[in-house]
Scaffold this active site. Structure first.
Site, PDB file in Angstrom:
ATOM      1  N   ASP A   1       0.854  -1.192   0.000  1.00 35.40           N
ATOM      2  CA  ASP A   1       0.000   0.000   0.000  1.00 35.40           C
ATOM      3  C   ASP A   1       0.891   1.244   0.000  1.00 35.40           C
ATOM      4  OD1 ASP A   1      -2.900   1.039   0.431  1.00 35.40           O
ATOM      5  OD2 ASP A   1      -1.673   2.185   1.856  1.00 35.40           O
ATOM      6  N   ILE A   2       0.525   2.251  -0.815  1.00 36.56           N
ATOM      7  CA  ILE A   2       1.291   3.497  -0.870  1.00 36.56           C
ATOM      8  C   ILE A   2       0.928   4.342   0.365  1.00 36.56           C
ATOM      9  CG2 ILE A   2       1.789   5.582  -2.211  1.00 36.56           C
ATOM     10  CD1 ILE A   2       0.890   4.042  -4.704  1.00 36.56           C
TER      11      ILE A   2
ATOM     12  N   GLU B   1      -4.642   2.363  -4.589  1.00 35.49           N
ATOM     13  CA  GLU B   1      -3.199   2.525  -4.403  1.00 35.49           C
ATOM     14  C   GLU B   1      -2.549   1.251  -3.873  1.00 35.49           C
ATOM     15  OE1 GLU B   1      -5.087   4.213  -0.581  1.00 35.49           O
ATOM     16  OE2 GLU B   1      -5.586   3.966  -2.705  1.00 35.49           O
TER      17      GLU B   1
END
Length: 571
Positions: A437-438, A480
């Site tokens: 995950d960003i 994302e």
């Protein structure tokens, strides 16, 4: 007294004159009838020739052996018809000893014996004779190309060029076989007697020479139609094979292997042109190292670039005319051949350039205009087939890849995960999932805008693909989030990969509108069978490890098996 003596002397002649004239007229009438009968037999013989086979007959009904046997049968049948013609000549010339037909080979500029018959068992024919135009008696007549009658051959010190020396002819009558102004050969009749042939004999042999030409033209046309049938059937076979699968590789390989039935080549290549027509890729090769397949190069120079630019076929023979080989391939192409002949054909759909098919040969003048015509038809069909396969491949790719990043989408990831779980039942190799995950992605969108967010997602995808192996699976899980399936990788190895990826992202800021956007990621790691053997649990455990990584400060990697209660609880 003198008049009386003369009358007594010529009286018997006057009495016998009607008898002599009558016998002469009877002989002339018999000779005329023999001539007419001979011509009737010739015309009947030629009329008996069966009509040529239909072009539309499918060659797939004939195997290679059957086709070869058919060709041999055609040659034998032609020999029979020629022999019948030669027998007619003998029958029409009581003093004739042999009748011989010689065909002309324009490539070697030589005459060769095609058929011969005689009134005796021993013909005295040299069947291997190769007669040079202008050399000897027969060669001289061939050069003159007119009917010639020689009444005393013994005055010639040498034997006739088609004789083996066991029998020497004394008279010779020869007529050229002419197709308009084209010289096809000679029709010869000889005799063991001097002065054996008359002017009427000359007329007859000229008429028979025309019939020999008719037979020759018939069998040439039959051969041409047989070849045409074979070629068009090869096109039909290629069409069927191309349509059997929509896979691009199959269609390319089918083309280079099947086209040998149409043209005899030493090397064959198929190049596909990229959009913009500035670069091209080797997609198929036959007769050359397959290692060049996949190589891409710029269309800067060389004859290959010329074909793409001009959109026209190019037939080239004897490229050593100036002492050096012609430059065929552009700079940067690793194909190294210097053929004596090549044929390059553009593959196009209307004005769209698909690629180029190239044939090369170590022989000079290996490809002619007929090859170009037939292969151009094939290239049009192959171009459509390739475009269809490319379009299908694109649709398939769009169905399983993410439009923004080019990596697999969520659907394709689930399919691959299921495949690996099933495979694990047969081959228990471990594999691991990295759920990524960003960090603070919403903040990036709010601060720099959604285009900047898209640029960040694309950059992350590139880093992930670059860091993993080709056998691993990278997919965009949603928004994302990304997921990586590491094959044949246990938990410890997966954690090491997760840390390497995390550090690579951290050290790769995004350049945006003159500035830089620093990005970090959080990674959760779960493995099979160490953590679970169920597909749904594996995804859930990797997601829990990811949540723990975000919960405990982000920009870190967490193994599911190392999770503690306080790491997972919401604070």
């Amino acid at each position: 007294m003198r008049i009386l003596a003369l009358s007594i002397l010529f009286l018997p002649l006057l009495i016998l004159a009607p008898v002599i004239v009558k016998r002469f007229l009877r002989s002339a009438r018999r000779e005329g009838e023999a001539l007419r009968n001979a011509l009737d037999r010739i015309e009947s013989n030629v009329a008996s020739l069966e009509p040529p086979p239909e072009i539309h007959r499918k060659a797939d009904y004939l195997s290679e052996e059957e086709s070869r046997n058919d060709a041999l049968a055609s040659v034998e049948k032609m020999g029979e018809h020629l022999e019948n013609i030669l027998l007619v000549i003998l029958a029409s010339h009581p003093q004739a000893f042999r009748s011989v037909v010689l065909f002309y080979d324009p490539n070697r500029e030589r005459l060769w014996v095609r058929g011969a018959v005689g009134k005796e068992t021993e013909l005295g024919i040299d069947w291997q004779a190769s007669i040079r135009i202008g050399g000897g008696v027969v060669g001289w007549i061939a050069k003159e190309r007119r009917t010639v009658c020689i009444t005393d051959l013994l005055s010639q010190k040498k034997k006739l060029e088609y004789e083996d020396g066991s029998v020497r002819a004394r008279s010779l009558l020869v007529a050229p076989i002419l197709n308009g102004d084209v010289f096809e050969g000679l029709l010869c009749v000889d005799s063991l007697s001097e002065g054996a042939f008359s002017s009427q004999n000359e007329r007859l042999i000229q008429l028979i020479a025309r019939q020999v030409l008719t037979i020759l033209q018939y069998y040439r046309e039959r051969k041409r139609m047989r070849e045409q049938t074979r070629e068009y059937s090869a096109l039909w076979e290629i069409s069927v094979n191309l349509g059997s699968k929509i896979d691009l590789t199959h269609r390319l390989e089918t083309t280079v292997s099947s086209v040998r039935k149409i043209v005899d080549y030493d090397q064959c290549f198929i190049f596909l042109v990229e959009s913009g027509e500035r670069r091209m890729t080797v997609k198929a090769a036959r007769g050359y190292d397959a290692g060049v397949i996949g190589q891409t190069f710029s269309l800067t120079n060389g004859l290959l670039s010329l074909i793409v630019k001009n959109r026209h076929p190019l037939v080239f023979s004897q490229p050593y005319s100036d002492g050096s080989p012609a430059k065929i391939f552009p700079d940067g192409c690793d194909i190294r051949i210097d053929p004596h002949s090549f044929l390059g054909l553009p593959m196009m759909i209307e004005e769209r350039m698909i690629g180029v098919m190239l044939f090369t040969s170590d022989r000079e003048n290996a490809f002619d205009l007929c090859d170009r015509r037939l292969l151009s038809i094939m290239c049009n069909h192959v171009a459509i087939s390739i475009a269809e396969a490319q379009a299908h491949a694109l649709v398939e790719k769009l169905a399983v890849t993410d439009g923004l990043t080019g990596v697999f989408n969520h659907r394709r990831f689930q399919e691959r995960l299921l495949e690996e779980v099933i495979r694990f039942g047969r081959h228990p190799d471990p594999f691991s999932l990295l759920m990524i995950d960003i960090d603070y992605f919403k903040r990036i969108n709010d601060t720099y805008g959604h285009p900047a967010g898209d640029a960040v997602i694309k950059m992350i995808a590139k880093v992930l693909v670059k860091q993993v192996r080709k056998l691993d699976v990278v997919a965009r899980y949603g928004g994302e989030e990304f997921v990586i399936m590491l094959l044949k990788t246990d938990a410890r190895q997966a954690f090491q990969m997760a840390e390497r990826i995390r550090k690579a992202v951290e050290s790769s800021p995004i350049r945006w509108q003159g500035g830089k956007i620093s990005v970090t990621i959080s990674v959760g790691v779960a493995s099979q069978p160490e953590d679970t053997s169920r597909r749904d649990e594996l995804i859930a455990f990797a997601d829990r490890a990811l949540y723990a990584a975000k919960r405990t400060g982000r920009n870190r990697s967490v193994l599911y098996q190392n999770l503690t209660q306080d790491m997972y609880e919401v604070g």
